[in-house]
Design a protein around this motif. Structure first.
Motif, PDB file in Angstrom:
ATOM      1  N   LYS A 292      24.007  27.102  52.590  1.00  9.07           N
ATOM      2  CA  LYS A 292      24.105  26.341  53.515  1.00  9.07           C
ATOM      3  C   LYS A 292      22.960  25.953  54.091  1.00  9.07           C
ATOM      4  CE  LYS A 292      25.925  26.348  58.083  1.00  9.07           C
ATOM      5  NZ  LYS A 292      26.611  27.087  59.469  1.00  9.07           N
ATOM      6  N   GLN A 293      21.774  26.736  54.307  1.00 15.18           N
ATOM      7  CA  GLN A 293      20.528  26.325  54.791  1.00 15.18           C
ATOM      8  C   GLN A 293      19.840  25.391  53.884  1.00 15.18           C
ATOM      9  OE1 GLN A 293      18.564  30.100  55.151  1.00 15.18           O
ATOM     10  NE2 GLN A 293      19.273  30.291  57.394  1.00 15.18           N
ATOM     11  N   SER A 294      19.883  25.431  52.307  1.00 17.06           N
ATOM     12  CA  SER A 294      19.426  24.458  51.614  1.00 17.06           C
ATOM     13  C   SER A 294      20.205  23.191  51.921  1.00 17.06           C
ATOM     14  CB  SER A 294      19.619  24.907  50.147  1.00 17.06           C
ATOM     15  OG  SER A 294      19.020  24.132  49.330  1.00 17.06           O
ATOM     16  N   ARG A 295      21.181  23.115  52.226  1.00 19.01           N
ATOM     17  CA  ARG A 295      21.821  21.840  52.403  1.00 19.01           C
ATOM     18  C   ARG A 295      21.418  21.357  53.644  1.00 19.01           C
ATOM     19  NH1 ARG A 295      26.772  24.404  51.058  1.00 19.01           N
ATOM     20  NH2 ARG A 295      27.429  24.079  53.229  1.00 19.01           N
ATOM     21  N   LEU A 296      21.331  22.191  54.591  1.00 17.64           N
ATOM     22  CA  LEU A 296      20.843  21.774  56.154  1.00 17.64           C
ATOM     23  C   LEU A 296      19.275  21.004  55.761  1.00 17.64           C
ATOM     24  CD1 LEU A 296      21.799  24.635  58.388  1.00 17.64           C
ATOM     25  CD2 LEU A 296      22.576  22.274  58.576  1.00 17.64           C
ATOM     26  N   ARG A 297      18.645  21.827  55.211  1.00 17.57           N
ATOM     27  CA  ARG A 297      17.162  20.929  54.857  1.00 17.57           C
ATOM     28  C   ARG A 297      17.127  19.800  54.259  1.00 17.57           C
ATOM     29  NH1 ARG A 297      16.120  26.762  53.543  1.00 17.57           N
ATOM     30  NH2 ARG A 297      14.676  27.548  55.034  1.00 17.57           N
ATOM     31  N   ARG A 298      18.303  19.748  53.257  1.00 14.09           N
ATOM     32  CA  ARG A 298      18.243  18.127  52.367  1.00 14.09           C
ATOM     33  C   ARG A 298      19.059  17.197  53.317  1.00 14.09           C
ATOM     34  NH1 ARG A 298      20.780  21.570  48.248  1.00 14.09           N
ATOM     35  NH2 ARG A 298      22.575  20.777  48.751  1.00 14.09           N
ATOM     36  N   GLU A 299      19.752  17.503  54.325  1.00 11.97           N
ATOM     37  CA  GLU A 299      20.149  16.574  55.099  1.00 11.97           C
ATOM     38  C   GLU A 299      19.496  16.235  56.361  1.00 11.97           C
ATOM     39  OE1 GLU A 299      23.999  17.776  56.259  1.00 11.97           O
ATOM     40  OE2 GLU A 299      24.693  18.428  54.169  1.00 11.97           O
ATOM     41  N   TYR A 300      18.657  17.080  56.726  1.00 12.50           N
ATOM     42  CA  TYR A 300      17.620  16.990  57.900  1.00 12.50           C
ATOM     43  C   TYR A 300      17.002  15.644  57.897  1.00 12.50           C
ATOM     44  CZ  TYR A 300      14.251  17.694  61.692  1.00 12.50           C
ATOM     45  OH  TYR A 300      13.379  17.707  62.690  1.00 12.50           O
ATOM     46  N   PRO A 301      16.299  14.996  57.028  1.00  9.03           N
ATOM     47  CA  PRO A 301      15.586  13.875  57.063  1.00  9.03           C
ATOM     48  C   PRO A 301      16.464  12.616  57.395  1.00  9.03           C
ATOM     49  CG  PRO A 301      14.663  14.933  55.260  1.00  9.03           C
ATOM     50  CD  PRO A 301      15.961  15.783  55.747  1.00  9.03           C
ATOM     51  N   GLY A 302      17.736  12.712  56.735  1.00 14.77           N
ATOM     52  CA  GLY A 302      18.621  11.601  57.256  1.00 14.77           C
ATOM     53  C   GLY A 302      19.091  11.742  58.541  1.00 14.77           C
ATOM     54  N   LEU A 303      19.514  12.828  59.057  1.00 16.57           N
ATOM     55  CA  LEU A 303      19.782  12.875  60.510  1.00 16.57           C
ATOM     56  C   LEU A 303      18.746  12.433  61.460  1.00 16.57           C
ATOM     57  CD1 LEU A 303      21.996  14.208  62.511  1.00 16.57           C
ATOM     58  CD2 LEU A 303      20.638  16.517  62.155  1.00 16.57           C
ATOM     59  N   VAL A 304      17.646  12.911  61.099  1.00 21.41           N
ATOM     60  CA  VAL A 304      16.626  12.473  62.036  1.00 21.41           C
ATOM     61  C   VAL A 304      16.364  10.988  61.993  1.00 21.41           C
ATOM     62  CG1 VAL A 304      14.030  12.627  62.742  1.00 21.41           C
ATOM     63  CG2 VAL A 304      15.318  14.465  61.915  1.00 21.41           C
ATOM     64  N   PRO A 338      32.608  17.589  53.326  1.00 18.92           N
ATOM     65  CA  PRO A 338      31.919  18.023  54.563  1.00 18.92           C
ATOM     66  C   PRO A 338      30.124  18.123  54.405  1.00 18.92           C
ATOM     67  CG  PRO A 338      33.714  19.328  54.011  1.00 18.92           C
ATOM     68  CD  PRO A 338      33.264  18.356  52.852  1.00 18.92           C
ATOM     69  N   LYS A 339      29.518  18.015  55.333  1.00 18.71           N
ATOM     70  CA  LYS A 339      27.901  17.989  55.295  1.00 18.71           C
ATOM     71  C   LYS A 339      27.574  18.927  56.520  1.00 18.71           C
ATOM     72  CE  LYS A 339      26.794  13.387  53.538  1.00 18.71           C
ATOM     73  NZ  LYS A 339      26.008  12.249  53.727  1.00 18.71           N
ATOM     74  N   ALA A 340      26.840  19.946  56.210  1.00 14.69           N
ATOM     75  CA  ALA A 340      26.311  20.970  56.931  1.00 14.69           C
ATOM     76  C   ALA A 340      25.796  20.364  58.291  1.00 14.69           C
ATOM     77  CB  ALA A 340      25.587  22.208  56.280  1.00 14.69           C
ATOM     78  N   GLY A 341      24.802  19.661  58.048  1.00 14.98           N
ATOM     79  CA  GLY A 341      24.056  18.986  59.288  1.00 14.98           C
ATOM     80  C   GLY A 341      24.913  18.106  60.185  1.00 14.98           C
ATOM     81  N   CYS A 342      25.890  17.306  59.574  1.00 15.46           N
ATOM     82  CA  CYS A 342      26.438  16.639  60.418  1.00 15.46           C
ATOM     83  C   CYS A 342      27.778  17.504  61.152  1.00 15.46           C
ATOM     84  CB  CYS A 342      27.234  15.682  59.641  1.00 15.46           C
ATOM     85  SG  CYS A 342      26.290  13.998  59.000  1.00 15.46           S
ATOM     86  N   GLU A 343      28.353  18.606  60.542  1.00 18.60           N
ATOM     87  CA  GLU A 343      29.258  19.534  61.192  1.00 18.60           C
ATOM     88  C   GLU A 343      28.455  20.351  62.494  1.00 18.60           C
ATOM     89  OE1 GLU A 343      32.167  20.534  60.803  1.00 18.60           O
ATOM     90  OE2 GLU A 343      32.801  19.472  58.730  1.00 18.60           O
ATOM     91  N   GLU A 344      27.144  20.539  62.240  1.00 20.75           N
ATOM     92  CA  GLU A 344      26.408  21.013  63.557  1.00 20.75           C
ATOM     93  C   GLU A 344      26.372  20.156  64.722  1.00 20.75           C
ATOM     94  OE1 GLU A 344      25.521  24.110  63.850  1.00 20.75           O
ATOM     95  OE2 GLU A 344      26.010  24.709  61.867  1.00 20.75           O
ATOM     96  N   VAL A 345      26.172  18.814  64.340  1.00 24.73           N
ATOM     97  CA  VAL A 345      26.236  17.493  64.958  1.00 24.73           C
ATOM     98  C   VAL A 345      27.496  17.441  65.912  1.00 24.73           C
ATOM     99  CG1 VAL A 345      25.787  15.294  65.460  1.00 24.73           C
ATOM    100  CG2 VAL A 345      24.110  16.240  64.198  1.00 24.73           C
ATOM    101  N   LEU A 346      28.478  17.546  65.188  1.00 28.29           N
ATOM    102  CA  LEU A 346      29.891  17.425  65.502  1.00 28.29           C
ATOM    103  C   LEU A 346      30.191  18.720  66.513  1.00 28.29           C
ATOM    104  CD1 LEU A 346      32.478  16.058  65.553  1.00 28.29           C
ATOM    105  CD2 LEU A 346      33.246  16.961  63.508  1.00 28.29           C
ATOM    106  N   TYR A 347      29.647  19.719  66.136  1.00 30.13           N
ATOM    107  CA  TYR A 347      29.767  20.931  67.013  1.00 30.13           C
ATOM    108  C   TYR A 347      29.198  20.929  68.387  1.00 30.13           C
ATOM    109  CZ  TYR A 347      30.370  26.020  68.135  1.00 30.13           C
ATOM    110  OH  TYR A 347      30.743  27.106  68.871  1.00 30.13           O
TER     111      TYR A 347
END
Length: 445
Positions: A292-304, A338-347
């Motif tokens: 999960k942390q690996s997916r979060l790191r990959r999704e971070y640039p797109g989220l920012v 589902p994407k881990a980073g977007c799940e955290e944003v939704l939460y």
């Protein structure tokens, strides 16, 4: 050892030695043992450490003394520089010699053969071997005139220096390896045993009688029953079924189908498997967290990048979060993975809707991920709420560029690791190709 360690620790503290000081150690111990006195915890920690060190030192000292005594006792150089040879039982051994010639020092490794026996000693040992040869080769047989099972015919026998050769007059009945064939009546076989040692050679002939194998009454009855059953099965092959006999030699027989029941093994293995699953679940949990942390790191640039885009378009941070979370929720309903980073944003959006303070929601957002990047972003958003900042958009763009560079570096690192892992199979494939090329080449020589 604990008392000695405590004494040394107290003396060091009295003398003010800096060995047992360190703010880093004290802070770590305070974090590990909250609520306890740091001095007591520190004392216990260093005493245990000292005790272990003293134990290792004492064990090393004792082992060193034993090794020294053993090395001194292994000297094979006698008075006058004589090397003591061993007996034939010991075989050849290597010795290490050191010499000093003036200022020059040299070391040698010399093989030392055992002492060669005299002719009288060899002859005496040969007679001893011939006297005991039956006991050495009979194995499970009664004597040489009652041979029913294989003999132990070896090329060497422990306790004797001879090379032994065997020769049989009837190889089909009793071969040189000691294997016994099937016979219908007693058969006499001559066994010739030859002993060789240096120039010594002597042979002697042994008379053996191979007898037919005798079966016990139980074994004989089992074979008869088996033959009877096989004959009955063969004779009834044209019929619909095969009727088992109800009696055997006047005795009634009961039959039942033999079923291999593995339930006991299953019952015994089930708790073990359950225990293994229970113990391995923690490891699986850790792997899932790392994934999960690996997916979060990959999704971070797109989220920012999205946050910087929406803030640059005039949205507030809260509005940008709600926009990202809302779009993601709609896509998930349409079947998006589902994407881990977007799940955290939704939460985080749901926390805001539930009335959680905006700054606390962003702080929770960073802590839930446990990653440095997200904690940095949450801190940036929290500072913007508290102090206000006209440079938020610029800082978000800088964070986006920085995260993109870090993502690129991680991708390069993963590529290098993958290349390193491929080295082993590539070397194995190269070895296989070389073998396929070399074997035909050697075959044509």
């Amino acid at each position: 050892m604990k008392k000695a360690a405590m004494f040394l620790y107290k003396r060091a503290c009295i003398l003010g030695l800096p060995v047992f000081r360190g703010r880093q150690v004290e802070s770590e111990l305070a974090l590990l043992h909250p609520g306890e006195r740091v001095e007591c915890v520190k004392t216990d920690y260093f005493v245990k450490k000292l005790s272990l060190c003293l134990t290792v030192l004492a064990a090393g000292l004792i082992l060193g003394l034993l090794a020294k005594a053993g090395a001194a006792g292994k000297s094979c150089v006698g008075e006058g520089g004589m090397i003591i040879r061993g007996g034939y039982e010991e075989g050849e051994r290597e010795i290490r010699l050191k010499t000093h010639i003036g200022k020059d020092k040299m070391s040698f490794v010399i093989p030392v053969s055992p002492r060669i026996l005299t002719a009288e000693e060899t002859a005496a040992l040969a007679e001893t071997f011939f006297d005991h040869v039956e006991g050495l080769i009979l194995k499970n047989n009664e004597d040489m005139r009652h041979i029913r099972s294989d003999l132990t015919l070896e090329e060497e026998y422990e306790g004797f220096p001879f090379a032994v050769e065997w020769e049989s007059s009837r190889e089909e009945i009793l071969d040189c390896g000691g294997r016994v064939g099937e016979v219908d009546e007693p058969v006499r076989v001559s066994l010739t045993v030859s002993l060789r040692y240096q120039d010594f050679c002597k042979a002697r002939e042994l008379e053996a009688v191979v007898l037919p194998v005798t079966l016990t009454p139980e074994e004989q009855e089992y074979l008869e029953m088996q033959e009877y059953l096989l004959a009955g099965e063969e004779n009834s092959r044209r019929e619909e079924g095969w009727i088992l006999p109800e009696e055997w030699k006047g005795r009634p027989i009961g039959w039942s189908y033999e079923i291999r029941d593995y339930s006991t093994w299953i019952w015994a293995a089930t708790p073990a498997v359950a225990l293994l699953i229970y113990l391995s679940s923690d490891r699986d949990l850790k792997k899932a967290l790392e994934k999960k942390q690996s997916r979060l790191r990959r999704e971070y640039p797109g989220l920012v990048h999205k946050l910087a885009l929406y803030v640059g378009a005039g949205m507030t941070i809260r509005g940008a979060f709600q926009k990202i979370g809302g779009d993601y929720e709609k896509k998930v309903k349409k079947g998006l993975e589902p994407k881990a980073g977007c799940e955290e944003v939704l939460y985080t959006c749901r926390e805001l809707q539930a009335g959680v303070a905006e700054g606390a929601a962003y702080e929770h957002f960073g802590k839930r991920t446990g990653l440095r990047e997200y904690i940095r972003l949450a801190s940036l958003l929290g500072q913007n709420l508290k102090r206000g900042s006209s440079t938020l958009l610029e800082r978000l763009r800088q964070e986006a560029e920085k995260s993109s560079e870090e993502s690129l570096l991680r991708a390069r690192k993963l590529g290098e690791e993958a290349g390193t892992r491929l080295l082993v199979p590539m070397v194995l494939m190269l070895a296989i190709v070389m073998v396929m090329i070399m074997i035909p080449a050697f075959g044509t020589i």
